[in-house]
Write a protein that holds these residues in place. Structure first.
Motif, PDB file in Angstrom:
ATOM      1  N   SER A  78      39.394  45.290  36.787  1.00  0.00           N
ATOM      2  CA  SER A  78      39.643  44.207  35.835  1.00  0.00           C
ATOM      3  C   SER A  78      40.902  43.409  36.172  1.00  0.00           C
ATOM      4  CB  SER A  78      39.702  44.739  34.398  1.00  0.00           C
ATOM      5  OG  SER A  78      40.845  45.520  34.188  1.00  0.00           O
ATOM      6  N   ASP A  79      41.705  43.896  37.077  1.00  0.00           N
ATOM      7  CA  ASP A  79      42.817  43.103  37.573  1.00  0.00           C
ATOM      8  C   ASP A  79      42.226  41.868  38.259  1.00  0.00           C
ATOM      9  OD1 ASP A  79      45.774  42.911  38.577  1.00  0.00           O
ATOM     10  OD2 ASP A  79      44.488  42.597  40.334  1.00  0.00           O
ATOM     11  N   PHE A  80      42.741  40.690  37.918  1.00  0.00           N
ATOM     12  CA  PHE A  80      42.143  39.447  38.384  1.00  0.00           C
ATOM     13  C   PHE A  80      42.149  39.322  39.902  1.00  0.00           C
ATOM     14  CE2 PHE A  80      41.725  34.662  37.797  1.00  0.00           C
ATOM     15  CZ  PHE A  80      40.459  34.745  37.260  1.00  0.00           C
ATOM     16  N   LEU A  81      43.218  39.744  40.547  1.00  0.00           N
ATOM     17  CA  LEU A  81      43.276  39.688  42.000  1.00  0.00           C
ATOM     18  C   LEU A  81      42.261  40.652  42.615  1.00  0.00           C
ATOM     19  CD1 LEU A  81      44.494  38.583  44.582  1.00  0.00           C
ATOM     20  CD2 LEU A  81      46.314  40.285  44.378  1.00  0.00           C
ATOM     21  N   SER A  82      42.138  41.829  42.048  1.00  0.00           N
ATOM     22  CA  SER A  82      41.151  42.803  42.540  1.00  0.00           C
ATOM     23  C   SER A  82      39.738  42.255  42.380  1.00  0.00           C
ATOM     24  CB  SER A  82      41.276  44.125  41.788  1.00  0.00           C
ATOM     25  OG  SER A  82      42.518  44.726  42.044  1.00  0.00           O
ATOM     26  N   LEU A  83      39.485  41.619  41.255  1.00  0.00           N
ATOM     27  CA  LEU A  83      38.157  41.068  41.009  1.00  0.00           C
ATOM     28  C   LEU A  83      37.824  39.958  42.014  1.00  0.00           C
ATOM     29  CD1 LEU A  83      35.725  41.383  39.179  1.00  0.00           C
ATOM     30  CD2 LEU A  83      36.746  39.685  37.659  1.00  0.00           C
ATOM     31  N   LYS A  84      38.797  39.130  42.317  1.00  0.00           N
ATOM     32  CA  LYS A  84      38.606  38.078  43.326  1.00  0.00           C
ATOM     33  C   LYS A  84      38.297  38.718  44.680  1.00  0.00           C
ATOM     34  CE  LYS A  84      41.236  34.749  45.977  1.00  0.00           C
ATOM     35  NZ  LYS A  84      42.554  34.220  46.253  1.00  0.00           N
ATOM     36  N   ILE A 140      48.776  31.129  38.104  1.00  0.00           N
ATOM     37  CA  ILE A 140      49.373  32.346  37.544  1.00  0.00           C
ATOM     38  C   ILE A 140      49.046  32.494  36.062  1.00  0.00           C
ATOM     39  CG2 ILE A 140      51.638  31.346  37.022  1.00  0.00           C
ATOM     40  CD1 ILE A 140      51.045  34.868  38.431  1.00  0.00           C
ATOM     41  N   ALA A 141      48.871  31.386  35.370  1.00  0.00           N
ATOM     42  CA  ALA A 141      48.516  31.449  33.950  1.00  0.00           C
ATOM     43  C   ALA A 141      47.186  32.175  33.765  1.00  0.00           C
ATOM     44  CB  ALA A 141      48.444  30.046  33.356  1.00  0.00           C
ATOM     45  N   ASN A 142      46.251  31.981  34.690  1.00  0.00           N
ATOM     46  CA  ASN A 142      44.964  32.672  34.584  1.00  0.00           C
ATOM     47  C   ASN A 142      45.128  34.169  34.833  1.00  0.00           C
ATOM     48  OD1 ASN A 142      43.740  30.279  33.999  1.00  0.00           O
ATOM     49  ND2 ASN A 142      42.976  29.931  36.056  1.00  0.00           N
ATOM     50  N   TYR A 143      46.013  34.517  35.756  1.00  0.00           N
ATOM     51  CA  TYR A 143      46.288  35.935  36.000  1.00  0.00           C
ATOM     52  C   TYR A 143      46.883  36.568  34.738  1.00  0.00           C
ATOM     53  CZ  TYR A 143      48.023  40.232  38.005  1.00  0.00           C
ATOM     54  OH  TYR A 143      48.255  41.555  38.257  1.00  0.00           O
ATOM     55  N   ASN A 144      47.839  35.887  34.129  1.00  0.00           N
ATOM     56  CA  ASN A 144      48.478  36.407  32.923  1.00  0.00           C
ATOM     57  C   ASN A 144      47.490  36.536  31.775  1.00  0.00           C
ATOM     58  OD1 ASN A 144      50.922  36.546  34.271  1.00  0.00           O
ATOM     59  ND2 ASN A 144      51.606  34.549  33.548  1.00  0.00           N
ATOM     60  N   VAL A 149      43.475  40.269  28.590  1.00  0.00           N
ATOM     61  CA  VAL A 149      42.091  40.732  28.459  1.00  0.00           C
ATOM     62  C   VAL A 149      42.017  42.214  28.826  1.00  0.00           C
ATOM     63  CG1 VAL A 149      39.751  40.499  29.389  1.00  0.00           C
ATOM     64  CG2 VAL A 149      41.083  38.456  28.838  1.00  0.00           C
ATOM     65  N   THR A 150      42.667  42.576  29.918  1.00  0.00           N
ATOM     66  CA  THR A 150      42.673  43.976  30.349  1.00  0.00           C
ATOM     67  C   THR A 150      43.286  44.876  29.287  1.00  0.00           C
ATOM     68  OG1 THR A 150      42.757  43.321  32.667  1.00  0.00           O
ATOM     69  CG2 THR A 150      43.462  45.554  32.156  1.00  0.00           C
ATOM     70  N   ASN A 151      44.360  44.426  28.657  1.00  0.00           N
ATOM     71  CA  ASN A 151      44.993  45.233  27.604  1.00  0.00           C
ATOM     72  C   ASN A 151      44.047  45.442  26.430  1.00  0.00           C
ATOM     73  OD1 ASN A 151      47.314  45.520  29.093  1.00  0.00           O
ATOM     74  ND2 ASN A 151      48.330  43.764  28.150  1.00  0.00           N
ATOM     75  N   VAL A 152      43.293  44.420  26.055  1.00  0.00           N
ATOM     76  CA  VAL A 152      42.325  44.572  24.970  1.00  0.00           C
ATOM     77  C   VAL A 152      41.255  45.572  25.367  1.00  0.00           C
ATOM     78  CG1 VAL A 152      40.548  43.391  23.605  1.00  0.00           C
ATOM     79  CG2 VAL A 152      42.755  42.275  23.989  1.00  0.00           C
ATOM     80  N   ILE A 153      40.742  45.464  26.602  1.00  0.00           N
ATOM     81  CA  ILE A 153      39.708  46.381  27.077  1.00  0.00           C
ATOM     82  C   ILE A 153      40.235  47.817  27.093  1.00  0.00           C
ATOM     83  CG2 ILE A 153      38.292  47.034  29.062  1.00  0.00           C
ATOM     84  CD1 ILE A 153      38.068  44.016  29.699  1.00  0.00           C
ATOM     85  N   LYS A 154      41.464  48.003  27.563  1.00  0.00           N
ATOM     86  CA  LYS A 154      42.069  49.351  27.562  1.00  0.00           C
ATOM     87  C   LYS A 154      42.081  49.945  26.158  1.00  0.00           C
ATOM     88  CE  LYS A 154      45.219  48.967  31.452  1.00  0.00           C
ATOM     89  NZ  LYS A 154      46.610  48.830  31.869  1.00  0.00           N
TER      90      LYS A 154
END
Length: 157
Positions: A78-84, A140-144, A149-154
């Motif tokens: 779910s990390d945006f860079l990992s997903l890319k 970077i705003a999209n990464y933030n 989103v990741t925090n909500v999913i966690k």
């Protein structure tokens, strides 16, 4: 949802998992802002992780084989860079007809069957990820935003 999420990720289909996440979001009274982000984000990730699960070719962002789709693996991706990176890895794998850029044994990688990347691609392009050049960064705003989103999913899992 903690214990049931392991069984859910281990064997349920995409729609069942997404509906469960959506239902959990509603019971927690999360802001509609987050619900509008979490469900499509989950759908995009699962659209590629579930086919990898079915082929027994799941791997971590570092390229290591894992045998089971778990909430933890979902969160790693779910990390945006990992997903890319996952999107580009699977695109290259689709072209070559075998799983690339992992440390999974070659004999297993040839079992890879092309995965439909359209849901993931549509999601990433909405957040201005360049899907033609992997070397280009996204805002970077999209990464933030996706950290939120990741925090909500966690909290749900």
């Amino acid at each position: 949802m903690k214990q049931e999420s392991y069984e859910l990720f281990k064997s349920a289909d995409l729609e069942t998992i997404v509906k469960t996440i959506d239902k959990e979001l509603q019971t927690r009274n999360e802001s509609p802002f987050w619900a509008d982000k979490v469900v499509p984000f989950s759908r995009a990730i699962l659209s590629v992780l579930i086919p990898l699960r079915e082929m027994d070719l799941l791997f971590t962002p570092e390229g290591r084989y894992v045998d089971t789709l778990t909430p933890e693996l979902f969160l790693e991706w779910s990390d945006f860079l990992s997903l890319k990176t996952l999107a580009f890895t699977l695109a290259k794998s689709n072209e070559e007809g075998e799983l690339l850029r992992t440390s999974i044994e070659k004999e297993a990688c040839v079992r890879y069957e092309p995965i439909d990347l359209q849901p993931l691609g549509e999601y990433l392009s909405r957040y201005t990820v360049n899907l033609e050049r992997e070397d280009l960064d996204f805002p970077i705003a999209n990464y933030n935003l996706h950290q939120g989103v990741t925090n909500v999913i966690k909290s749900l899992l």
